[in-house]
Design a protein around this motif. Structure first.
Motif, PDB file in Angstrom:
ATOM      1  N   GLY A 168     -57.844  26.564 -18.373  1.00  0.00           N
ATOM      2  CA  GLY A 168     -58.853  26.787 -19.420  1.00  0.00           C
ATOM      3  C   GLY A 168     -58.455  27.815 -20.464  1.00  0.00           C
ATOM      4  N   LEU A 169     -57.180  28.169 -20.520  1.00  0.00           N
ATOM      5  CA  LEU A 169     -56.777  29.129 -21.563  1.00  0.00           C
ATOM      6  C   LEU A 169     -56.107  28.400 -22.728  1.00  0.00           C
ATOM      7  N   TYR A 170     -56.392  28.900 -23.910  1.00  0.00           N
ATOM      8  CA  TYR A 170     -55.803  28.344 -25.133  1.00  0.00           C
ATOM      9  C   TYR A 170     -54.954  29.412 -25.804  1.00  0.00           C
ATOM     10  N   VAL A 171     -53.932  28.943 -26.496  1.00  0.00           N
ATOM     11  CA  VAL A 171     -53.030  29.875 -27.170  1.00  0.00           C
ATOM     12  C   VAL A 171     -52.923  29.490 -28.645  1.00  0.00           C
ATOM     13  N   ILE A 172     -53.010  30.515 -29.489  1.00  0.00           N
ATOM     14  CA  ILE A 172     -52.764  30.317 -30.928  1.00  0.00           C
ATOM     15  C   ILE A 172     -51.395  30.929 -31.168  1.00  0.00           C
ATOM     16  N   LEU A 173     -50.461  30.118 -31.675  1.00  0.00           N
ATOM     17  CA  LEU A 173     -49.108  30.609 -31.944  1.00  0.00           C
ATOM     18  C   LEU A 173     -48.938  30.726 -33.450  1.00  0.00           C
ATOM     19  N   ALA A 174     -48.247  31.766 -33.886  1.00  0.00           N
ATOM     20  CA  ALA A 174     -47.988  31.907 -35.323  1.00  0.00           C
ATOM     21  C   ALA A 174     -46.545  32.341 -35.527  1.00  0.00           C
ATOM     22  N   LYS A 175     -45.908  31.720 -36.513  1.00  0.00           N
ATOM     23  CA  LYS A 175     -44.500  32.045 -36.791  1.00  0.00           C
ATOM     24  C   LYS A 175     -44.215  31.873 -38.279  1.00  0.00           C
ATOM     25  N   TYR A 176     -43.471  32.823 -38.848  1.00  0.00           N
ATOM     26  CA  TYR A 176     -43.029  32.672 -40.229  1.00  0.00           C
ATOM     27  C   TYR A 176     -41.933  31.613 -40.264  1.00  0.00           C
ATOM     28  N   ARG A 177     -42.162  30.601 -41.100  1.00  0.00           N
ATOM     29  CA  ARG A 177     -41.273  29.431 -41.145  1.00  0.00           C
ATOM     30  C   ARG A 177     -39.818  29.831 -41.385  1.00  0.00           C
ATOM     31  N   SER A 178     -39.588  30.775 -42.282  1.00  0.00           N
ATOM     32  CA  SER A 178     -38.208  31.082 -42.660  1.00  0.00           C
ATOM     33  C   SER A 178     -37.577  32.139 -41.745  1.00  0.00           C
ATOM     34  N   ASP A 277     -60.373  31.460 -24.876  1.00  0.00           N
ATOM     35  CA  ASP A 277     -60.807  30.538 -23.823  1.00  0.00           C
ATOM     36  C   ASP A 277     -61.441  29.244 -24.324  1.00  0.00           C
ATOM     37  N   SER A 278     -61.368  28.976 -25.622  1.00  0.00           N
ATOM     38  CA  SER A 278     -61.841  27.670 -26.086  1.00  0.00           C
ATOM     39  C   SER A 278     -61.100  27.278 -27.361  1.00  0.00           C
ATOM     40  N   ARG A 279     -61.068  25.971 -27.601  1.00  0.00           N
ATOM     41  CA  ARG A 279     -60.371  25.485 -28.804  1.00  0.00           C
ATOM     42  C   ARG A 279     -61.105  25.953 -30.067  1.00  0.00           C
ATOM     43  N   GLU A 280     -62.447  26.014 -29.987  1.00  0.00           N
ATOM     44  CA  GLU A 280     -63.237  26.442 -31.155  1.00  0.00           C
ATOM     45  C   GLU A 280     -62.864  27.874 -31.531  1.00  0.00           C
ATOM     46  N   LYS A 281     -62.801  28.752 -30.513  1.00  0.00           N
ATOM     47  CA  LYS A 281     -62.447  30.153 -30.804  1.00  0.00           C
ATOM     48  C   LYS A 281     -61.018  30.224 -31.352  1.00  0.00           C
ATOM     49  N   ALA A 282     -60.137  29.394 -30.797  1.00  0.00           N
ATOM     50  CA  ALA A 282     -58.747  29.385 -31.270  1.00  0.00           C
ATOM     51  C   ALA A 282     -58.705  29.037 -32.759  1.00  0.00           C
ATOM     52  N   GLU A 283     -59.499  28.036 -33.153  1.00  0.00           N
ATOM     53  CA  GLU A 283     -59.544  27.628 -34.577  1.00  0.00           C
ATOM     54  C   GLU A 283     -60.055  28.779 -35.440  1.00  0.00           C
ATOM     55  N   THR A 292     -56.564  36.708 -43.546  1.00  0.00           N
ATOM     56  CA  THR A 292     -56.168  38.113 -43.671  1.00  0.00           C
ATOM     57  C   THR A 292     -54.777  38.236 -44.278  1.00  0.00           C
ATOM     58  N   LEU A 293     -53.841  37.413 -43.792  1.00  0.00           N
ATOM     59  CA  LEU A 293     -52.461  37.576 -44.249  1.00  0.00           C
ATOM     60  C   LEU A 293     -52.175  36.752 -45.509  1.00  0.00           C
ATOM     61  N   GLY A 294     -52.884  35.633 -45.657  1.00  0.00           N
ATOM     62  CA  GLY A 294     -52.746  34.794 -46.862  1.00  0.00           C
ATOM     63  C   GLY A 294     -51.311  34.463 -47.208  1.00  0.00           C
ATOM     64  N   ASN A 295     -50.468  34.209 -46.215  1.00  0.00           N
ATOM     65  CA  ASN A 295     -49.053  33.943 -46.481  1.00  0.00           C
ATOM     66  C   ASN A 295     -48.740  32.460 -46.251  1.00  0.00           C
ATOM     67  N   PRO A 296     -48.303  31.760 -47.311  1.00  0.00           N
ATOM     68  CA  PRO A 296     -48.062  30.317 -47.162  1.00  0.00           C
ATOM     69  C   PRO A 296     -46.871  30.001 -46.243  1.00  0.00           C
ATOM     70  N   ASP A 297     -46.062  31.024 -45.936  1.00  0.00           N
ATOM     71  CA  ASP A 297     -44.871  30.819 -45.078  1.00  0.00           C
ATOM     72  C   ASP A 297     -45.216  30.871 -43.579  1.00  0.00           C
ATOM     73  N   LEU A 298     -46.509  31.113 -43.285  1.00  0.00           N
ATOM     74  CA  LEU A 298     -46.901  31.294 -41.885  1.00  0.00           C
ATOM     75  C   LEU A 298     -47.425  29.973 -41.309  1.00  0.00           C
ATOM     76  N   ASP A 299     -46.795  29.525 -40.221  1.00  0.00           N
ATOM     77  CA  ASP A 299     -47.241  28.292 -39.541  1.00  0.00           C
ATOM     78  C   ASP A 299     -48.028  28.644 -38.287  1.00  0.00           C
ATOM     79  N   PHE A 300     -48.991  27.791 -37.940  1.00  0.00           N
ATOM     80  CA  PHE A 300     -49.812  28.003 -36.741  1.00  0.00           C
ATOM     81  C   PHE A 300     -49.811  26.761 -35.867  1.00  0.00           C
ATOM     82  N   TRP A 301     -49.962  26.973 -34.582  1.00  0.00           N
ATOM     83  CA  TRP A 301     -50.145  25.885 -33.619  1.00  0.00           C
ATOM     84  C   TRP A 301     -51.222  26.342 -32.633  1.00  0.00           C
ATOM     85  N   ILE A 302     -52.005  25.387 -32.167  1.00  0.00           N
ATOM     86  CA  ILE A 302     -52.959  25.686 -31.098  1.00  0.00           C
ATOM     87  C   ILE A 302     -52.584  24.797 -29.927  1.00  0.00           C
ATOM     88  N   ALA A 303     -52.481  25.400 -28.747  1.00  0.00           N
ATOM     89  CA  ALA A 303     -52.074  24.625 -27.562  1.00  0.00           C
ATOM     90  C   ALA A 303     -52.856  25.146 -26.365  1.00  0.00           C
TER      91      ALA A 303
END
Ligand code: ATP
Length: 317
Positions: A168-178, A277-283, A292-303
Protein backbone atom coordinates in the motif's frame (compact mmCIF):
# COMPACT_ATOMS: atom_id res chain seq x y z
CA UNK A 1 10.97 -18.38 -33.48
CA UNK A 2 10.30 -18.63 -29.74
CA UNK A 3 10.28 -15.52 -27.61
CA UNK A 4 9.62 -14.38 -24.07
CA UNK A 5 8.50 -10.95 -23.01
CA UNK A 6 9.38 -9.92 -19.46
CA UNK A 7 8.84 -6.98 -17.14
CA UNK A 8 12.06 -5.75 -15.51
CA UNK A 9 11.16 -3.51 -12.53
CA UNK A 10 13.19 -0.63 -11.12
CA UNK A 11 14.29 -0.59 -7.49
CA UNK A 12 14.66 2.13 -4.91
CA UNK A 13 16.94 2.10 -1.87
CA UNK A 14 15.10 2.62 1.40
CA UNK A 15 18.45 2.32 3.14
CA UNK A 16 22.07 2.44 1.95
CA UNK A 17 24.97 2.32 4.37
CA UNK A 18 28.62 2.01 3.38
CA UNK A 19 30.38 -0.11 5.96
CA UNK A 20 33.90 -0.44 4.60
CA UNK A 21 36.31 -1.82 2.02
CA UNK A 22 36.36 -5.38 0.77
CA UNK A 23 39.39 -7.30 -0.45
CA UNK A 24 37.70 -7.71 -3.88
CA UNK A 25 37.73 -3.91 -4.33
CA UNK A 26 33.99 -3.44 -3.79
CA UNK A 27 32.40 -1.68 -0.84
CA UNK A 28 30.86 -3.60 2.03
CA UNK A 29 27.23 -2.44 2.10
CA UNK A 30 24.05 -2.75 4.07
CA UNK A 31 20.99 -1.85 2.00
CA UNK A 32 17.24 -2.23 2.02
CA UNK A 33 15.98 -2.56 -1.54
CA UNK A 34 12.42 -2.25 -2.79
CA UNK A 35 10.92 -3.09 -6.21
CA UNK A 36 8.42 -0.67 -7.73
CA UNK A 37 5.99 -1.01 -10.62
CA UNK A 38 7.98 1.22 -12.95
CA UNK A 39 9.63 -1.23 -15.33
CA UNK A 40 11.18 -1.86 -18.75
CA UNK A 41 9.70 -4.45 -21.08
CA UNK A 42 12.42 -6.83 -22.28
CA UNK A 43 11.66 -9.23 -25.13
CA UNK A 44 14.07 -12.05 -25.88
CA UNK A 45 13.50 -13.58 -29.29
CA UNK A 46 15.47 -16.52 -30.67
CA UNK A 47 17.08 -15.36 -33.93
CA UNK A 48 18.55 -18.59 -35.33
CA UNK A 49 22.00 -17.02 -35.80
CA UNK A 50 25.04 -17.23 -33.57
CA UNK A 51 24.94 -13.75 -32.07
CA UNK A 52 23.05 -11.53 -29.66
CA UNK A 53 21.68 -8.20 -30.83
CA UNK A 54 20.39 -5.42 -28.60
CA UNK A 55 17.60 -3.09 -29.72
CA UNK A 56 16.67 -0.09 -27.58
CA UNK A 57 14.97 3.20 -28.49
CA UNK A 58 16.65 5.23 -25.71
CA UNK A 59 19.48 7.49 -27.00
CA UNK A 60 21.61 7.03 -23.84
CA UNK A 61 21.46 3.22 -23.83
CA UNK A 62 24.28 1.58 -25.80
CA UNK A 63 23.22 -1.23 -28.15
CA UNK A 64 26.70 -2.76 -28.27
CA UNK A 65 28.70 -5.16 -26.09
CA UNK A 66 28.75 -2.66 -23.22
CA UNK A 67 25.02 -3.05 -22.63
CA UNK A 68 24.52 -5.00 -19.41
CA UNK A 69 21.80 -7.06 -21.09
CA UNK A 70 24.31 -8.11 -23.77
CA UNK A 71 26.85 -9.02 -21.08
CA UNK A 72 24.22 -11.16 -19.35
CA UNK A 73 23.61 -13.08 -22.60
CA UNK A 74 27.36 -13.56 -23.15
CA UNK A 75 27.78 -14.82 -19.59
CA UNK A 76 25.10 -17.46 -20.12
CA UNK A 77 26.65 -18.43 -23.46
CA UNK A 78 30.06 -18.92 -21.79
CA UNK A 79 28.54 -20.93 -18.95
CA UNK A 80 26.37 -23.11 -21.25
CA UNK A 81 28.12 -23.30 -24.64
CA UNK A 82 26.20 -26.43 -25.70
CA UNK A 83 22.85 -24.67 -25.21
CA UNK A 84 24.12 -21.77 -27.32
CA UNK A 85 25.18 -24.23 -30.04
CA UNK A 86 21.79 -25.92 -29.95
CA UNK A 87 19.51 -22.88 -29.71
CA UNK A 88 21.63 -20.08 -31.16
CA UNK A 89 21.52 -16.38 -30.29
CA UNK A 90 18.72 -13.96 -29.64
CA UNK A 91 17.45 -10.48 -30.42
CA UNK A 92 16.90 -8.54 -27.19
CA UNK A 93 14.40 -5.69 -27.40
CA UNK A 94 14.47 -3.23 -24.48
CA UNK A 95 11.50 -0.88 -24.17
CA UNK A 96 13.10 1.62 -21.79
CA UNK A 97 10.74 3.18 -19.24
CA UNK A 98 13.16 3.34 -16.27
CA UNK A 99 15.19 6.58 -16.34
CA UNK A 100 18.85 5.94 -17.25
CA UNK A 101 21.78 6.55 -14.84
CA UNK A 102 19.21 7.43 -12.21
CA UNK A 103 20.07 5.15 -9.26
CA UNK A 104 17.11 2.90 -10.09
CA UNK A 105 19.09 -0.14 -11.35
CA UNK A 106 17.63 -0.01 -14.87
CA UNK A 107 20.60 -1.73 -16.51
CA UNK A 108 20.85 -4.34 -13.76
CA UNK A 109 17.16 -5.16 -14.10
CA UNK A 110 17.52 -5.57 -17.88
CA UNK A 111 20.43 -7.97 -17.30
CA UNK A 112 18.35 -9.92 -14.79
CA UNK A 113 15.54 -10.20 -17.37
CA UNK A 114 17.96 -11.56 -19.96
CA UNK A 115 19.25 -14.22 -17.54
CA UNK A 116 15.67 -15.30 -16.71
CA UNK A 117 14.45 -15.14 -20.33
CA UNK A 118 17.41 -16.91 -21.96
CA UNK A 119 17.31 -19.57 -19.25
CA UNK A 120 13.73 -20.32 -20.36
CA UNK A 121 14.49 -19.99 -24.08
CA UNK A 122 17.36 -22.49 -23.79
CA UNK A 123 15.42 -24.88 -21.49
CA UNK A 124 18.35 -24.87 -19.04
CA UNK A 125 16.32 -25.88 -15.97
CA UNK A 126 18.55 -23.87 -13.59
CA UNK A 127 17.74 -23.66 -9.90
CA UNK A 128 17.26 -20.26 -8.21
CA UNK A 129 20.69 -20.51 -6.49
CA UNK A 130 22.37 -21.29 -9.83
CA UNK A 131 20.68 -18.31 -11.46
CA UNK A 132 21.53 -16.08 -8.48
CA UNK A 133 25.17 -17.16 -8.69
CA UNK A 134 25.38 -16.13 -12.36
CA UNK A 135 23.62 -12.84 -11.55
CA UNK A 136 26.13 -12.15 -8.79
CA UNK A 137 29.07 -12.59 -11.19
CA UNK A 138 27.57 -9.94 -13.46
CA UNK A 139 26.74 -7.17 -10.98
CA UNK A 140 25.95 -6.56 -7.33
CA UNK A 141 22.32 -5.43 -7.82
CA UNK A 142 21.37 -8.18 -10.28
CA UNK A 143 20.53 -10.98 -7.80
CA UNK A 144 18.00 -8.64 -6.15
CA UNK A 145 16.54 -7.62 -9.51
CA UNK A 146 15.71 -11.28 -10.25
CA UNK A 147 13.70 -11.91 -7.06
CA UNK A 148 12.60 -8.35 -6.22
CA UNK A 149 10.15 -7.39 -3.48
CA UNK A 150 11.64 -6.02 -0.26
CA UNK A 151 15.05 -7.32 0.85
CA UNK A 152 18.07 -6.63 3.00
CA UNK A 153 21.16 -6.74 0.79
CA UNK A 154 24.59 -7.11 2.39
CA UNK A 155 28.13 -8.03 1.29
CA UNK A 156 28.67 -6.03 -1.91
CA UNK A 157 24.86 -5.92 -2.19
CA UNK A 158 24.48 -9.44 -3.55
CA UNK A 159 23.68 -11.35 -0.34
CA UNK A 160 19.94 -11.20 0.07
CA UNK A 161 17.58 -11.72 2.95
CA UNK A 162 13.92 -11.36 1.98
CA UNK A 163 11.84 -9.05 4.18
CA UNK A 164 8.05 -8.93 4.59
CA UNK A 165 6.23 -7.06 1.82
CA UNK A 166 5.50 -3.40 2.39
CA UNK A 167 2.02 -3.05 1.00
CA UNK A 168 0.00 0.00 0.00
CA UNK A 169 2.90 2.42 -0.35
CA UNK A 170 3.30 4.76 -3.30
CA UNK A 171 6.42 6.51 -4.47
CA UNK A 172 6.78 9.79 -6.34
CA UNK A 173 10.10 9.86 -8.20
CA UNK A 174 11.64 13.03 -9.60
CA UNK A 175 14.72 13.44 -11.75
CA UNK A 176 16.24 16.24 -13.81
CA UNK A 177 16.18 14.96 -17.39
CA UNK A 178 19.63 16.26 -18.30
CA UNK A 179 21.29 15.02 -15.11
CA UNK A 180 22.89 11.59 -14.61
CA UNK A 181 25.22 10.56 -11.79
CA UNK A 182 27.87 7.90 -12.35
CA UNK A 183 27.64 5.21 -9.68
CA UNK A 184 31.43 4.73 -9.83
CA UNK A 185 32.01 8.47 -9.24
CA UNK A 186 29.66 8.51 -6.22
CA UNK A 187 31.38 5.57 -4.51
CA UNK A 188 34.90 6.81 -5.34
CA UNK A 189 34.11 10.26 -3.96
CA UNK A 190 32.62 8.71 -0.84
CA UNK A 191 35.79 6.67 -0.37
CA UNK A 192 37.97 9.79 -0.77
CA UNK A 193 35.95 11.79 1.75
CA UNK A 194 34.91 9.18 4.30
CA UNK A 195 37.33 6.28 3.74
CA UNK A 196 39.07 7.02 7.03
CA UNK A 197 35.89 5.99 8.89
CA UNK A 198 35.64 2.63 7.10
CA UNK A 199 35.57 -0.59 9.03
CA UNK A 200 38.65 -2.54 7.97
CA UNK A 201 38.65 -6.18 6.91
CA UNK A 202 40.88 -6.98 9.87
CA UNK A 203 38.28 -5.72 12.38
CA UNK A 204 36.72 -8.60 14.29
CA UNK A 205 33.18 -9.63 13.41
CA UNK A 206 31.50 -8.33 16.59
CA UNK A 207 33.10 -4.90 16.13
CA UNK A 208 32.11 -4.89 12.45
CA UNK A 209 28.51 -5.73 13.29
CA UNK A 210 28.36 -2.86 15.78
CA UNK A 211 29.08 -0.48 12.90
CA UNK A 212 26.02 -1.58 10.92
CA UNK A 213 22.95 0.53 11.65
CA UNK A 214 20.29 -1.14 9.49
CA UNK A 215 18.78 -2.94 12.52
CA UNK A 216 15.97 -0.41 13.22
CA UNK A 217 14.69 -0.25 9.62
CA UNK A 218 14.80 -4.05 9.28
CA UNK A 219 12.91 -4.39 12.56
CA UNK A 220 10.33 -1.81 11.48
CA UNK A 221 9.73 -3.69 8.22
CA UNK A 222 9.59 -7.05 10.04
CA UNK A 223 6.87 -5.57 12.28
CA UNK A 224 5.18 -3.99 9.23
CA UNK A 225 5.47 -0.66 11.05
CA UNK A 226 5.51 1.76 8.12
CA UNK A 227 5.58 4.88 10.29
CA UNK A 228 8.73 3.65 12.01
CA UNK A 229 10.23 2.47 8.72
CA UNK A 230 9.96 5.91 7.10
CA UNK A 231 11.81 7.45 10.06
CA UNK A 232 14.76 5.15 9.28
CA UNK A 233 15.19 6.07 5.58
CA UNK A 234 18.89 6.73 5.02
CA UNK A 235 21.41 6.92 2.17
CA UNK A 236 25.14 7.55 2.86
CA UNK A 237 25.69 8.61 -0.77
CA UNK A 238 23.58 11.73 -0.18
CA UNK A 239 26.64 13.06 1.68
CA UNK A 240 28.59 13.30 -1.59
CA UNK A 241 25.87 13.74 -4.24
CA UNK A 242 23.77 16.50 -2.58
CA UNK A 243 26.68 18.95 -2.04
CA UNK A 244 27.89 18.38 -5.63
CA UNK A 245 24.45 18.83 -7.22
CA UNK A 246 22.60 21.77 -5.55
CA UNK A 247 19.49 21.20 -7.70
CA UNK A 248 19.16 17.66 -6.30
CA UNK A 249 19.53 19.06 -2.77
CA UNK A 250 16.81 21.62 -3.53
CA UNK A 251 14.55 18.86 -4.87
CA UNK A 252 15.11 16.81 -1.73
CA UNK A 253 14.29 19.86 0.46
CA UNK A 254 11.17 20.63 -1.57
CA UNK A 255 9.84 17.08 -1.08
CA UNK A 256 10.63 17.40 2.62
CA UNK A 257 8.35 20.44 2.87
CA UNK A 258 5.40 18.50 1.40
CA UNK A 259 3.07 16.24 3.34
CA UNK A 260 5.12 13.07 2.63
CA UNK A 261 5.80 10.05 4.82
CA UNK A 262 9.50 10.31 4.01
CA UNK A 263 11.93 11.31 1.26
CA UNK A 264 15.37 10.13 0.11
CA UNK A 265 17.76 9.99 -2.84
CA UNK A 266 17.79 6.53 -4.42
CA UNK A 267 21.13 4.69 -4.83
CA UNK A 268 23.80 6.97 -6.27
CA UNK A 269 21.08 9.36 -7.46
CA UNK A 270 20.19 11.75 -8.87
CA UNK A 271 16.59 10.48 -8.55
CA UNK A 272 14.88 11.69 -5.38
CA UNK A 273 11.75 9.95 -4.16
CA UNK A 274 9.04 10.55 -1.59
CA UNK A 275 6.68 8.01 -0.04
CA UNK A 276 2.96 8.32 0.56
CA UNK A 277 0.01 6.01 1.08
CA UNK A 278 -2.33 6.74 -1.81
CA UNK A 279 -2.16 7.55 -5.51
CA UNK A 280 -4.26 10.71 -4.93
CA UNK A 281 -1.76 12.04 -2.38
CA UNK A 282 1.09 11.12 -4.72
CA UNK A 283 -0.53 13.21 -7.49
CA UNK A 284 -0.96 16.16 -5.08
CA UNK A 285 2.68 15.99 -3.96
CA UNK A 286 3.88 15.82 -7.56
CA UNK A 287 1.80 18.94 -8.43
CA UNK A 288 3.12 20.79 -5.36
CA UNK A 289 6.78 20.05 -6.17
CA UNK A 290 6.25 20.90 -9.84
CA UNK A 291 4.63 24.25 -8.92
CA UNK A 292 7.30 25.10 -6.34
CA UNK A 293 10.27 24.38 -8.59
CA UNK A 294 8.62 25.26 -11.93
CA UNK A 295 11.44 23.59 -13.86
CA UNK A 296 10.54 22.12 -17.27
CA UNK A 297 13.62 19.83 -17.07
CA UNK A 298 12.14 17.91 -14.12
CA UNK A 299 10.45 14.57 -14.85
CA UNK A 300 8.12 12.74 -12.45
CA UNK A 301 6.87 9.18 -12.11
CA UNK A 302 4.37 7.70 -9.70
CA UNK A 303 4.70 4.00 -8.87
CA UNK A 304 3.70 1.59 -6.17
CA UNK A 305 5.68 -0.91 -4.15
CA UNK A 306 5.52 -4.44 -5.59
CA UNK A 307 6.60 -7.79 -4.21
CA UNK A 308 7.99 -9.28 -7.42
CA UNK A 309 11.17 -9.14 -9.49
CA UNK A 310 11.41 -10.32 -13.10
CA UNK A 311 8.00 -11.47 -14.33
CA UNK A 312 6.57 -12.65 -17.63
CA UNK A 313 4.75 -9.73 -19.23
CA UNK A 314 1.02 -10.22 -19.67
CA UNK A 315 0.08 -11.44 -23.18
CA UNK A 316 1.39 -14.01 -25.63
CA UNK A 317 4.97 -15.32 -25.44
P1 ATP B 1 22.52 1.40 -10.58
O1 ATP B 1 21.35 1.93 -9.77
O2 ATP B 1 22.49 -0.09 -10.77
O3 ATP B 1 23.83 1.92 -10.17
P2 ATP B 1 21.65 3.24 -12.56
O4 ATP B 1 20.17 3.04 -12.48
O5 ATP B 1 22.18 4.42 -11.86
O6 ATP B 1 22.35 1.93 -12.06
P3 ATP B 1 21.62 2.52 -15.33
O7 ATP B 1 20.32 3.07 -15.83
O8 ATP B 1 21.70 1.07 -15.13
O9 ATP B 1 22.08 3.32 -14.04
O10 ATP B 1 22.72 3.02 -16.39
C1 ATP B 1 24.05 3.31 -16.07
C2 ATP B 1 24.85 3.39 -17.38
O11 ATP B 1 24.97 2.08 -17.92
C3 ATP B 1 24.16 4.23 -18.44
O12 ATP B 1 24.77 5.47 -18.53
C4 ATP B 1 24.28 3.44 -19.73
O13 ATP B 1 25.19 4.04 -20.62
C5 ATP B 1 24.84 2.08 -19.33
N1 ATP B 1 23.97 0.92 -19.68
C6 ATP B 1 24.41 -0.28 -20.11
N2 ATP B 1 23.38 -1.12 -20.30
C7 ATP B 1 22.26 -0.47 -19.97
C8 ATP B 1 20.88 -0.83 -19.96
N3 ATP B 1 20.45 -2.06 -20.36
N4 ATP B 1 20.00 0.08 -19.53
C9 ATP B 1 20.42 1.31 -19.12
N5 ATP B 1 21.71 1.71 -19.15
C10 ATP B 1 22.63 0.84 -19.56
Amino acid sequence: MRSYSLIAPAKINLYLEIIGDRPDGYHELSMVLQSIDLGDRVEIRANGIDEFRIHCQHPEVPCDRTNLAYRAAELLKTAYPKAFEQYGGADIFIDKQIPVAAGLAGGSSNAAAVLVGLEMLWDLGLTQPELQDLASQLGSDIPFCITGGTALATGRGNQLEPLPDLEGLYVILAKYRSLGVSTAWAYQTYRQQFGSTYVRESTDLAARQKRVHSGPIVKAIAHRDEMKMVQCLHNDLEKVVLPEYPQVLKLRQTFQQCDVLGTLMSGSGPTVFALTDSREKAEQIRAQVQNTLGNPDLDFWIAKFINTGIQLAPGIH
